[in-house]
Design an enzyme around this catalytic site. Structure first.
Site, PDB file in Angstrom:
ATOM      1  N   ASN A 187       0.841   0.660   5.912  1.00 31.07           N
ATOM      2  CA  ASN A 187       1.274  -0.159   4.788  1.00 31.07           C
ATOM      3  C   ASN A 187       1.971  -1.393   5.336  1.00 31.07           C
ATOM      4  O   ASN A 187       2.908  -1.276   6.126  1.00 31.07           O
ATOM      5  CB  ASN A 187       2.245   0.629   3.902  1.00 31.07           C
ATOM      6  CG  ASN A 187       2.959  -0.260   2.888  1.00 31.07           C
ATOM      7  OD1 ASN A 187       2.392  -1.214   2.382  1.00 31.07           O
ATOM      8  ND2 ASN A 187       4.210   0.056   2.600  1.00 31.07           N
ATOM      9  N   GLY A 188       1.505  -2.572   4.954  1.00 30.45           N
ATOM     10  CA  GLY A 188       2.169  -3.784   5.404  1.00 30.45           C
ATOM     11  C   GLY A 188       1.198  -4.854   5.849  1.00 30.45           C
ATOM     12  O   GLY A 188       0.026  -4.870   5.459  1.00 30.45           O
ATOM     13  N   GLU A 189       1.685  -5.741   6.696  1.00 28.20           N
ATOM     14  CA  GLU A 189       0.865  -6.834   7.218  1.00 28.20           C
ATOM     15  C   GLU A 189       1.402  -7.242   8.583  1.00 28.20           C
ATOM     16  O   GLU A 189       2.618  -7.369   8.772  1.00 28.20           O
ATOM     17  CB  GLU A 189       0.893  -8.033   6.262  1.00 28.20           C
ATOM     18  CG  GLU A 189      -0.077  -9.130   6.626  1.00 28.20           C
ATOM     19  CD  GLU A 189      -0.136 -10.235   5.575  1.00 28.20           C
ATOM     20  OE1 GLU A 189      -0.743 -11.276   5.867  1.00 28.20           O
ATOM     21  OE2 GLU A 189       0.428 -10.053   4.485  1.00 28.20           O
TER      22      GLU A 189
ATOM     23  N   CYS B 284       0.862  -1.182   0.000  1.00 24.93           N
ATOM     24  CA  CYS B 284       0.000   0.000   0.000  1.00 24.93           C
ATOM     25  C   CYS B 284       0.897   1.230   0.000  1.00 24.93           C
ATOM     26  O   CYS B 284       2.119   1.135   0.088  1.00 24.93           O
ATOM     27  CB  CYS B 284      -0.899   0.021   1.231  1.00 24.93           C
ATOM     28  SG  CYS B 284      -2.065  -1.364   1.348  1.00 24.93           S
TER      29      CYS B 284
ATOM     30  N   ASP C 287      -6.103  -6.295  10.081  1.00 21.77           N
ATOM     31  CA  ASP C 287      -5.012  -6.109  11.027  1.00 21.77           C
ATOM     32  C   ASP C 287      -4.844  -4.635  11.395  1.00 21.77           C
ATOM     33  O   ASP C 287      -4.339  -4.307  12.465  1.00 21.77           O
ATOM     34  CB  ASP C 287      -3.703  -6.685  10.496  1.00 21.77           C
ATOM     35  CG  ASP C 287      -3.397  -6.290   9.055  1.00 21.77           C
ATOM     36  OD1 ASP C 287      -4.232  -5.614   8.421  1.00 21.77           O
ATOM     37  OD2 ASP C 287      -2.333  -6.676   8.542  1.00 21.77           O
TER      38      ASP C 287
ATOM     39  N   ARG D 110      -4.754   1.860  -1.195  1.00 22.04           N
ATOM     40  CA  ARG D 110      -4.908   0.513  -0.642  1.00 22.04           C
ATOM     41  C   ARG D 110      -4.772  -0.597  -1.678  1.00 22.04           C
ATOM     42  O   ARG D 110      -5.391  -0.556  -2.735  1.00 22.04           O
ATOM     43  CB  ARG D 110      -6.281   0.381   0.032  1.00 22.04           C
ATOM     44  CG  ARG D 110      -6.461  -0.956   0.747  1.00 22.04           C
ATOM     45  CD  ARG D 110      -7.858  -1.122   1.302  1.00 22.04           C
ATOM     46  NE  ARG D 110      -7.962  -2.367   2.067  1.00 22.04           N
ATOM     47  CZ  ARG D 110      -9.093  -2.953   2.412  1.00 22.04           C
ATOM     48  NH1 ARG D 110     -10.257  -2.398   2.081  1.00 22.04           N
ATOM     49  NH2 ARG D 110      -9.090  -4.088   3.085  1.00 22.04           N
ATOM     50  N   LEU D 111      -3.965  -1.578  -1.331  1.00 21.98           N
ATOM     51  CA  LEU D 111      -3.958  -2.873  -1.997  1.00 21.98           C
ATOM     52  C   LEU D 111      -4.571  -3.852  -1.011  1.00 21.98           C
ATOM     53  O   LEU D 111      -3.980  -4.143   0.033  1.00 21.98           O
ATOM     54  CB  LEU D 111      -2.537  -3.307  -2.371  1.00 21.98           C
ATOM     55  CG  LEU D 111      -2.424  -4.687  -3.020  1.00 21.98           C
ATOM     56  CD1 LEU D 111      -3.076  -4.702  -4.398  1.00 21.98           C
ATOM     57  CD2 LEU D 111      -0.963  -5.118  -3.131  1.00 21.98           C
TER      58      LEU D 111
END
Length: 282
Positions: free
Chosen positions: A71-73, A2, A97, A45-46
């Site tokens: 941005n991330g996971e 993202c 998340d 956003r992705l």
């Protein structure tokens, strides 16, 4: 992947739209903006986890006291979410998340970032404290840049977004240029431009009342182990499997890039071992 961007100081909605447009390829699924007073947040956003609109960003806590772009996971977000639910003080509107980070901060404050196992670049604004927090993951996998021009603080996933802010002044950092010719890259925290910096790995930056502070929220333990070779091999296999399994959490199809080397082949092996479906490789 993202994209995030924002400012504290001079700026408006049009400024945010221009900034995020520079990195729109990072998030083709949705764009979100928040601009109020001297604070602006933007997100491209992705969608990976929770594909619904409830997962869109900027995301706010239920009382609107905290906002986040991320941005991330976070690989351990389900465990963290269960921990928060057991406290009985939080109800979740999404299965993302992102929302877990919001309430983790509400519960633990700045100490929350040390609890996150994942890859992330986080910008969180606390309206009650009137402060901005930037945090980057333990090993710096996700990019995060910040800049200060006059009294305006700017941040983004990439420099090209910062360069779209009207306060940005394009001046080459000659010291960084020298380092580039020596190392073939610009070492952290510098960037190729003056007054633009990379946030270091495992670092929390706070911007409040026009003043900045930074601190590390995680360091490797580096403890020595007395185990033998066979046990070390077995433990390494267990840790790679645990890490790979955690990274398979997704609401969209995922795959593995194969280079032909032992590292990507090992990841593909453990991914397939822990997947009910055939893992796509490329």
């Amino acid at each position: 992947m993202c994209g995030i961007a924002g400012y504290v100081g001079e700026g408006n909605r049009g400024c945010l739209e221009n900034m995020i447009a520079a990195i729109k390829y990072r998030g083709p699924d949705n764009r979100g903006f928040f601009s109020q007073g001297n604070v602006g947040l933007a997100h491209a956003r992705l969608s990976i986890i929770d594909l619904s609109d409830q997962g869109n960003q900027p995301m706010f806590s239920a009382d609107k006291g905290i906002a986040i772009v991320f941005n991330g996971e976070i690989y351990n977000f389900k465990e963290l979410r269960e921990e928060l639910v057991r406290l009985g003080r939080y109800s979740f509107r999404s299965s993302s998340d992102t929302e877990a980070i919001l309430y983790l901060y509400k519960e633990y404050g700045e100490d929350c970032f040390s609890k996150l196992d994942g890859m992330f670049a986080i910008a969180l604004y606390d309206f009650g404290e009137d402060k901005l927090l930037l945090a980057r993951d333990r090993l710096g996998k996700k990019p995060l840049y910040w800049a200060k021009f006059d009294s305006t603080f700017i941040f983004a996933s990439e420099i090209k977004a910062i360069a779209r802010h009207p306060s940005f002044k394009k001046r080459l950092n000659l010291e960084a240029l020298n380092k580039y010719f020596v190392y073939n890259y610009v070492p952290t925290p510098s960037s190729i431009f003056e007054n633009v910096y990379k946030l270091g790995p495992a670092t929390l930056l706070t911007w409040k009342d026009g003043k900045m502070s930074k601190r590390k929220f995680w360091t490797p333990s580096g403890s020595e182990s007395k185990i033998g070779f066979r046990e070390a091999v077995a433990r390494l296999g267990e840790e790679i499997e645990r890490s790979t399994k955690a990274r398979l959490i997704s609401d969209v199809p995922l795959g593995v890039f194969l280079s032909g080397g032992i590292d990507s082949s090992t990841v593909a092996y453990y991914a397939q071992k822990n997947s009910m479906e055939k893992v796509k490789t490329f």
